[in-house]
Scaffold this motif. Structure first.
Motif, PDB file in Angstrom:
ATOM      1  N   GLY A 100       0.813  -1.208   0.000  1.00 15.43           N
ATOM      2  CA  GLY A 100       0.000   0.000   0.000  1.00 15.43           C
ATOM      3  C   GLY A 100       0.847   1.258   0.000  1.00 15.43           C
ATOM      4  O   GLY A 100       2.018   1.232   0.379  1.00 15.43           O
ATOM      5  N   ALA A 102       0.500   5.881   0.254  1.00 19.31           N
ATOM      6  CA  ALA A 102      -0.318   7.047   0.603  1.00 19.31           C
ATOM      7  C   ALA A 102       0.232   8.259  -0.129  1.00 19.31           C
ATOM      8  O   ALA A 102       1.433   8.343  -0.405  1.00 19.31           O
ATOM      9  CB  ALA A 102      -0.308   7.282   2.101  1.00 19.31           C
ATOM     10  N   VAL A 118      -2.837   5.615  -6.177  1.00 16.98           N
ATOM     11  CA  VAL A 118      -3.233   5.081  -4.877  1.00 16.98           C
ATOM     12  C   VAL A 118      -4.262   3.972  -5.025  1.00 16.98           C
ATOM     13  O   VAL A 118      -4.154   2.906  -4.398  1.00 16.98           O
ATOM     14  CB  VAL A 118      -3.777   6.211  -3.967  1.00 16.98           C
ATOM     15  N   ASN A 122      -3.563   0.263  -3.672  1.00  9.81           N
ATOM     16  CA  ASN A 122      -4.234  -0.076  -2.420  1.00  9.81           C
ATOM     17  C   ASN A 122      -5.496  -0.908  -2.593  1.00  9.81           C
ATOM     18  O   ASN A 122      -5.806  -1.745  -1.737  1.00  9.81           O
ATOM     19  CB  ASN A 122      -4.606   1.198  -1.660  1.00  9.81           C
ATOM     20  N   HIS A 161      -6.760  12.918   3.636  1.00  5.20           N
ATOM     21  CA  HIS A 161      -6.679  11.489   3.341  1.00  5.20           C
ATOM     22  C   HIS A 161      -7.866  10.995   2.506  1.00  5.20           C
ATOM     23  O   HIS A 161      -8.251   9.827   2.609  1.00  5.20           O
ATOM     24  CB  HIS A 161      -6.597  10.689   4.639  1.00  5.20           C
ATOM     25  N   THR A 163      -8.187  10.248  -0.671  1.00  3.77           N
ATOM     26  CA  THR A 163      -7.864   9.143  -1.571  1.00  3.77           C
ATOM     27  C   THR A 163      -7.533   7.880  -0.790  1.00  3.77           C
ATOM     28  O   THR A 163      -8.038   6.791  -1.080  1.00  3.77           O
ATOM     29  CB  THR A 163      -6.681   9.522  -2.478  1.00  3.77           C
ATOM     30  N   TYR A 164      -6.676   8.008   0.219  1.00  3.92           N
ATOM     31  CA  TYR A 164      -6.278   6.855   1.018  1.00  3.92           C
ATOM     32  C   TYR A 164      -7.484   6.258   1.744  1.00  3.92           C
ATOM     33  O   TYR A 164      -7.694   5.031   1.718  1.00  3.92           O
ATOM     34  CB  TYR A 164      -5.211   7.285   2.024  1.00  3.92           C
ATOM     35  N   SER A 167      -9.701   4.395  -0.649  1.00  2.00           N
ATOM     36  CA  SER A 167      -9.129   3.107  -1.067  1.00  2.00           C
ATOM     37  C   SER A 167      -9.272   2.062   0.036  1.00  2.00           C
ATOM     38  O   SER A 167      -9.601   0.897  -0.221  1.00  2.00           O
ATOM     39  CB  SER A 167      -7.655   3.274  -1.452  1.00  2.00           C
ATOM     40  N   LYS A 168      -9.049   2.461   1.284  1.00  3.54           N
ATOM     41  CA  LYS A 168      -9.116   1.509   2.387  1.00  3.54           C
ATOM     42  C   LYS A 168     -10.558   1.149   2.740  1.00  3.54           C
ATOM     43  O   LYS A 168     -10.829   0.023   3.179  1.00  3.54           O
ATOM     44  CB  LYS A 168      -8.381   2.054   3.606  1.00  3.54           C
TER      45      LYS A 168
END
Length: 260
Positions: A100, A102, A118, A122, A161, A163-164, A167-168
């Motif tokens: 992964g 970031a 990303v 991810n 965050h 985008t991160y 994705s998560k």
């Protein structure tokens, strides 16, 4: 170790593959799996780094290890890594899906290039690894366990965050859906959702003044020790978690309670 604990946590006779094993959480997972008795395939783009780590883990544990080049953004690379694993150690029945990245920035400033990079690593990267793993377990007629590394930012959100976190959150939902689909093959799928653990991906932030201030505001008022992820991982991949699937488990000192 007592026979009772060994039955719950021992991974003797198992083959594990760790994607994103070159540093941080992935490297720690690889060592923990070997210490629990598994033979371990370490996959990452930085082959020289995982080769050294692979040799060190083998010397430390006496388990068989293998370093393979693995780029989760390349489907052919994923297939090749599983081919090498099967040829050298056997079909992995434990897969830790950990690669992964970031790229924090305010949502209004996110570029399509950053977004795609990303997401491809991810989310799509984890999909590539998980589906390849499950298909290999199915074809071998063997069950197994897949653990996707998500994040507490897949359960809640935080500034810069977008985008991160997106994705998560996708990883969490993907995990749940795969759990109901792969159960018929005897393959369990779960996600670990770590809070703040100091790794290469966040070290500079956590050592900054804003980072220290942020950590001080969390319930535990500290970052986690990587060893504190080991027991949750071993539970999810071993006999002790044989009826656990579809779970997104926070390991965060109650941090996610504040952000959900």
């Amino acid at each position: 170790m007592s026979d009772y604990l060994k039955d719950l946590f021992s991974l003797e006779g198992r083959v594990a593959l760790v994607a994103g094993a070159s540093s941080g959480i992935g490297a720690n997972f690889a060592r923990a799996l070997a210490r629990a008795g598994a033979d371990v395939v370490l996959g990452a783009r930085r082959v020289e780094r995982i080769k050294a780590l692979s040799d060190d883990i083998a010397d430390d544990t006496g388990q068989r290890t293998l370093a393979v080049q693995l780029d989760v953004t390349d489907g052919d690379s994923v297939k090749a890594a599983f081919d090498q694993a099967a040829e050298n150690l056997g079909v992995p029945t434990i897969v830790c899906n950990n690669a992964g990245i970031a790229d924090p920035m305010w949502a209004i400033d996110v570029t399509e290039e950053s977004w795609d990079k990303v997401m491809d690593t991810n989310l799509k990267g984890m999909w590539r690894v998980a589906t390849e793993a499950a298909s290999r377990m199915r074809d071998a007629g063997r069950g197994g366990s897949i653990v996707n590394t998500a994040s507490i930012l897949g359960l809640g959100v935080g500034p810069t965050h977008t985008t991160y976190s997106t994705s998560k959150a996708g990883v969490v939902q993907m995990t749940r859906n795969m759990a109901i689909e792969f159960q018929r093959f005897g393959v369990r799928v779960n996600a670990l959702c770590p809070g703040y653990f100091k790794t290469e991906i966040n070290e500079s932030y956590l050592e900054s003044e804003p980072g220290r201030t942020h950590v001080a505001m969390t319930p535990a008022k500290r970052v986690g020790d990587l060893k504190e992820l080991e027991a949750p991982l071993l539970m999810l991949v071993g006999a002790g978690g044989s009826f656990v699937s579809g779970v997104a488990l926070p390991v965060d000192g109650a941090h996610s309670v504040l952000i959900v």
